[in-house]
Design a protein around this motif. Structure first.
Motif, PDB file in Angstrom:
ATOM      1  N   ILE A 194      11.537  25.374  -5.637  1.00 42.07           N
ATOM      2  CA  ILE A 194      10.397  25.375  -4.713  1.00 42.07           C
ATOM      3  C   ILE A 194       9.445  24.233  -5.066  1.00 42.07           C
ATOM      4  CG2 ILE A 194       8.316  26.643  -4.025  1.00 42.07           C
ATOM      5  CD1 ILE A 194       9.917  29.221  -4.322  1.00 42.07           C
ATOM      6  N   GLY A 195       9.199  24.075  -6.369  1.00 39.39           N
ATOM      7  CA  GLY A 195       8.317  23.004  -6.815  1.00 39.39           C
ATOM      8  C   GLY A 195       8.839  21.630  -6.419  1.00 39.39           C
ATOM      9  N   LEU A 196      10.138  21.427  -6.571  1.00 43.65           N
ATOM     10  CA  LEU A 196      10.736  20.137  -6.232  1.00 43.65           C
ATOM     11  C   LEU A 196      10.612  19.847  -4.738  1.00 43.65           C
ATOM     12  CD1 LEU A 196      12.337  17.681  -7.205  1.00 43.65           C
ATOM     13  CD2 LEU A 196      14.438  18.999  -6.808  1.00 43.65           C
ATOM     14  N   PHE A 197      10.881  20.842  -3.891  1.00 44.57           N
ATOM     15  CA  PHE A 197      10.781  20.644  -2.444  1.00 44.57           C
ATOM     16  C   PHE A 197       9.334  20.368  -2.010  1.00 44.57           C
ATOM     17  CE2 PHE A 197      14.969  22.921  -1.922  1.00 44.57           C
ATOM     18  CZ  PHE A 197      15.605  21.855  -1.290  1.00 44.57           C
ATOM     19  N   VAL A 198       8.398  21.085  -2.618  1.00 41.63           N
ATOM     20  CA  VAL A 198       6.984  20.882  -2.257  1.00 41.63           C
ATOM     21  C   VAL A 198       6.524  19.489  -2.663  1.00 41.63           C
ATOM     22  CG1 VAL A 198       4.626  21.639  -2.737  1.00 41.63           C
ATOM     23  CG2 VAL A 198       6.402  23.336  -2.282  1.00 41.63           C
ATOM     24  N   VAL A 199       6.950  19.030  -3.842  1.00 46.21           N
ATOM     25  CA  VAL A 199       6.578  17.681  -4.298  1.00 46.21           C
ATOM     26  C   VAL A 199       7.154  16.623  -3.359  1.00 46.21           C
ATOM     27  CG1 VAL A 199       6.931  15.966  -6.120  1.00 46.21           C
ATOM     28  CG2 VAL A 199       6.251  18.294  -6.718  1.00 46.21           C
ATOM     29  N   LEU A 200       8.419  16.788  -2.964  1.00 47.67           N
ATOM     30  CA  LEU A 200       9.028  15.838  -2.027  1.00 47.67           C
ATOM     31  C   LEU A 200       8.312  15.854  -0.685  1.00 47.67           C
ATOM     32  CD1 LEU A 200      12.832  16.418  -2.776  1.00 47.67           C
ATOM     33  CD2 LEU A 200      11.431  14.449  -3.431  1.00 47.67           C
ATOM     34  N   PHE A 201       7.935  17.055  -0.232  1.00 44.42           N
ATOM     35  CA  PHE A 201       7.186  17.166   1.026  1.00 44.42           C
ATOM     36  C   PHE A 201       5.844  16.454   0.910  1.00 44.42           C
ATOM     37  CE2 PHE A 201       3.936  19.516   3.455  1.00 44.42           C
ATOM     38  CZ  PHE A 201       4.392  19.270   4.749  1.00 44.42           C
ATOM     39  N   MET A 202       5.186  16.604  -0.250  1.00 44.59           N
ATOM     40  CA  MET A 202       3.890  15.965  -0.447  1.00 44.59           C
ATOM     41  C   MET A 202       4.016  14.441  -0.378  1.00 44.59           C
ATOM     42  SD  MET A 202       1.330  16.108  -3.705  1.00 44.59           S
ATOM     43  CE  MET A 202       2.530  15.202  -4.673  1.00 44.59           C
ATOM     44  N   PHE A 203       5.030  13.874  -1.030  1.00 46.47           N
ATOM     45  CA  PHE A 203       5.218  12.428  -0.966  1.00 46.47           C
ATOM     46  C   PHE A 203       5.521  11.978   0.455  1.00 46.47           C
ATOM     47  CE2 PHE A 203       6.035  12.596  -5.646  1.00 46.47           C
ATOM     48  CZ  PHE A 203       5.044  11.701  -5.994  1.00 46.47           C
ATOM     49  N   GLY A 204       6.214  12.826   1.208  1.00 43.53           N
ATOM     50  CA  GLY A 204       6.502  12.493   2.597  1.00 43.53           C
ATOM     51  C   GLY A 204       5.236  12.381   3.438  1.00 43.53           C
ATOM     52  N   ILE A 205       4.335  13.341   3.301  1.00 41.94           N
ATOM     53  CA  ILE A 205       3.105  13.298   4.108  1.00 41.94           C
ATOM     54  C   ILE A 205       2.142  12.239   3.579  1.00 41.94           C
ATOM     55  CG2 ILE A 205       3.320  15.688   4.902  1.00 41.94           C
ATOM     56  CD1 ILE A 205       1.362  16.570   2.811  1.00 41.94           C
ATOM     57  N   LEU A 206       2.207  11.938   2.285  1.00 43.74           N
ATOM     58  CA  LEU A 206       1.397  10.836   1.767  1.00 43.74           C
ATOM     59  C   LEU A 206       1.883   9.504   2.326  1.00 43.74           C
ATOM     60  CD1 LEU A 206       0.959  11.828  -1.997  1.00 43.74           C
ATOM     61  CD2 LEU A 206      -0.855  11.647  -0.297  1.00 43.74           C
ATOM     62  N   PHE A 207       3.188   9.358   2.432  1.00 41.89           N
ATOM     63  CA  PHE A 207       3.767   8.135   2.993  1.00 41.89           C
ATOM     64  C   PHE A 207       3.347   7.961   4.450  1.00 41.89           C
ATOM     65  CE2 PHE A 207       7.208   5.579   4.889  1.00 41.89           C
ATOM     66  CZ  PHE A 207       7.179   4.483   4.023  1.00 41.89           C
ATOM     67  N   LEU A 208       3.088   9.075   5.134  1.00 45.88           N
ATOM     68  CA  LEU A 208       2.620   9.028   6.522  1.00 45.88           C
ATOM     69  C   LEU A 208       1.114   8.846   6.607  1.00 45.88           C
ATOM     70  CD1 LEU A 208       4.861  11.877   8.015  1.00 45.88           C
ATOM     71  CD2 LEU A 208       5.165   9.411   8.266  1.00 45.88           C
ATOM     72  N   ARG A 209       0.493   8.560   5.471  1.00 43.35           N
ATOM     73  CA  ARG A 209      -0.932   8.230   5.385  1.00 43.35           C
ATOM     74  C   ARG A 209      -1.862   9.431   5.535  1.00 43.35           C
ATOM     75  NH1 ARG A 209      -1.235   3.903   2.395  1.00 43.35           N
ATOM     76  NH2 ARG A 209      -0.018   2.169   3.178  1.00 43.35           N
ATOM     77  N   MET A 210      -1.399  10.620   5.165  1.00 41.73           N
ATOM     78  CA  MET A 210      -2.322  11.740   5.095  1.00 41.73           C
ATOM     79  C   MET A 210      -3.250  11.539   3.904  1.00 41.73           C
ATOM     80  SD  MET A 210      -1.605  15.853   4.805  1.00 41.73           S
ATOM     81  CE  MET A 210      -1.224  16.017   6.548  1.00 41.73           C
ATOM     82  N   PRO A 211      -4.542  11.849   4.007  1.00 39.65           N
ATOM     83  CA  PRO A 211      -5.457  11.696   2.867  1.00 39.65           C
ATOM     84  C   PRO A 211      -4.960  12.452   1.634  1.00 39.65           C
ATOM     85  CG  PRO A 211      -6.700  12.140   4.867  1.00 39.65           C
ATOM     86  CD  PRO A 211      -5.242  12.307   5.214  1.00 39.65           C
ATOM     87  N   VAL A 212      -5.169  11.844   0.470  1.00 43.34           N
ATOM     88  CA  VAL A 212      -4.643  12.418  -0.768  1.00 43.34           C
ATOM     89  C   VAL A 212      -5.185  13.826  -0.995  1.00 43.34           C
ATOM     90  CG1 VAL A 212      -4.601  12.170  -3.277  1.00 43.34           C
ATOM     91  CG2 VAL A 212      -4.271  10.163  -1.833  1.00 43.34           C
ATOM     92  N   TRP A 213      -6.492  14.013  -0.795  1.00 41.09           N
ATOM     93  CA  TRP A 213      -7.076  15.327  -1.072  1.00 41.09           C
ATOM     94  C   TRP A 213      -6.466  16.402  -0.190  1.00 41.09           C
ATOM     95  CZ3 TRP A 213      -9.506  18.366   2.543  1.00 41.09           C
ATOM     96  CH2 TRP A 213      -9.898  17.749   3.748  1.00 41.09           C
ATOM     97  N   LEU A 214      -6.196  16.066   1.073  1.00 42.21           N
ATOM     98  CA  LEU A 214      -5.639  17.048   2.007  1.00 42.21           C
ATOM     99  C   LEU A 214      -4.185  17.349   1.665  1.00 42.21           C
ATOM    100  CD1 LEU A 214      -6.164  18.777   4.458  1.00 42.21           C
ATOM    101  CD2 LEU A 214      -5.554  16.831   5.923  1.00 42.21           C
ATOM    102  N   ALA A 215      -3.424  16.315   1.289  1.00 39.60           N
ATOM    103  CA  ALA A 215      -2.031  16.525   0.907  1.00 39.60           C
ATOM    104  C   ALA A 215      -1.933  17.428  -0.324  1.00 39.60           C
ATOM    105  CB  ALA A 215      -1.356  15.183   0.635  1.00 39.60           C
TER     106      ALA A 215
END
Length: 433
Positions: free
Chosen positions: A6-27
């Motif tokens: 679960i941790g690995l999938f959530v981390v990958l998801f976080m990098f995905g939304i960061l790459f799409l320029r979501m603000p760091v605090w919100l991600a």
């Protein structure tokens, strides 16, 4: 599904939304809350979120952040950086590339009372870039010197990133500041060496100021006395054990305001502007820290660091190979993440792995700051490069990318030196504490 998966999938998801320029605090906030919900239930995630937010906002140790930011903002508004550059220019007159060296030296000195690389780069762009262009310097060397010198702001103490690292890693801030001093000075000297080599190879595009007399050079030393007073009162007070970091930050902020008014360089309007910027910047940073704290709580529960450690041990990787891989990951992340976000996301994951392979967490802090510095000036992002380009829009960003490349050798050289001689970072903390 296991907690680690679960941790690995959530981390990958976080990098995905960061790459799409979501603000760091919100991600960080979304992934932390969602992860805690998946591991437990929504009521537990809500309780963790509320508790972490309150604990972070009421953390006395983090009060140094707004105080050091205020000190840097007041120093900027009271034209302290201009005095530093003027003094450095006189002292280094007669040397080929002297203005570029003066820019890097003044940036390093200003970083010692500012703590922010972006603020240092923005300030020195306004002060030194027009001087170098007027003197006939090539735009490439001029802008690269400002960008490289500006990056020193987060390594030479006080450093906002080291304050944040101390909070999330539970390492003593005075020792982190002590560990950063010698590497910070060494990196500044390496940048100066690069600038001198470029100036020597581009003699036709690098004019030389007429050498000043010895008397004028000595007289120039009196101009930046306010900087010396602030540095001795804050960082010197911490090293000597006279002040805690919080007390030193308060003394530094008050001292900057007092010196600004006594020297008639700071107005009430300037102070109001400094306070406004301090509040906005501090709120942004605390929001990011709250999100990172919630995310770190989730990472601890997933035991993801243990999974990474087991994987590294299964591959029989040498400790240096693990560190090299971590550094490469930081460099790649620097292509799309800003420095504070990188530290808050990665340190909870990487620090347990690094320590388990026998590396000192204080030494690792300096490595992290250096690679974050590298991210501030290396393409394709390079926040300092965009800060300069925004204030000098006639200079193409492609020209900045090309000009900064030789300066990238300096942080890489420092990383190699820290691997070969870790006492560069660890000697002063051991001596003082």
């Amino acid at each position: 599904m296991s907690a680690s998966l679960i941790g690995l999938f959530v981390v990958l998801f976080m990098f995905g939304i960061l790459f799409l320029r979501m603000p760091v605090w919100l991600a960080l906030l979304i992934c932390g809350i969602a992860g805690n919900t998946l591991l437990s239930r929504l009521s537990v995630a809500a309780a963790v979120t509320g508790t972490n937010a309150f604990d972070t906002a009421s953390n006395y140790g983090l009060s140094v952040i707004p105080l050091f930011i205020l000190m840097g903002e007041v120093a900027t508004n009271s034209r302290l950086s201009a005095e530093l550059f003027k003094a450095a220019r006189v002292i280094l007159s007669g040397i080929p590339g002297g203005l570029a060296v003066a820019t890097i030296g003044a940036s390093g000195a200003f970083g010692a009372v500012c703590g922010s690389s972006v603020a240092t780069a923005a300030t020195m762009t306004r002060i030194s870039l027009p001087e170098m262009r007027e003197a006939g310097y090539d735009d490439g060397l001029a802008t690269a010197s400002v960008a490289a010198g500006g990056s020193l702001g987060i390594l030479i103490p006080p450093s906002i990133i080291l304050v944040i690292y101390a909070a999330i890693s539970e390492q003593p801030l005075p020792q982190l500041f002590a560990a950063a001093l010698l590497p910070g000075i060494l990196l500044m000297l390496l940048y100066i060496l690069v600038a001198l080599i470029i100036a020597r190879r581009q003699k036709d595009n690098v004019p030389v100021d007429p050498p000043a007399s010895l008397k004028d050079r000595l007289l120039a030393l009196k101009d930046p006395w306010q900087f010396l007073a602030l540095f001795i009162a804050t960082i010197g007070g911490i090293y000597a054990g006279v002040f805690s970091p919080n007390e030193a930050a308060a003394v530094g902020a008050f001292g900057a305001i007092l010196l600004g008014f006594l020297g008639r360089r700071l107005t009430l309007q300037g102070l109001a502007h400094a306070l406004k910027v301090t509040v906005i910047t501090s709120c942004v940073l605390f929001t990011i820290i709250i999100g990172a704290t919630i995310f770190a709580n989730f990472i601890v529960q997933t035991k993801l660091p243990d999974l990474l450690l087991a994987g590294a041990q299964a591959l029989h990787l040498a400790p240096w190979a693990v560190m090299a891989l971590i550094i490469v990951i930081y460099i790649l992340m620097g292509c799309f993440l800003e420095g504070i976000g990188m530290v808050l996301i990665t340190v909870p994951v990487f620090l347990p792995v690094v320590v388990s392979f026998g590396y000192d967490p204080i030494w690792f802090a300096i490595i992290v700051v250096i690679v974050v510095e590298l991210g501030l000036i290396h393409p394709p992002v390079g926040m300092n490069l965009f800060i300069i380009q925004a204030q000098a829009p006639d200079i193409k960003i492609k020209q900045l990318y090309v000009a900064i490349l030789p300066f990238l050798l300096a942080p890489f050289a420092l990383i190699l030196l820290l691997f070969a001689f870790p006492q560069i970072a660890l000697w002063l903390p051991m001596l003082l504490y």
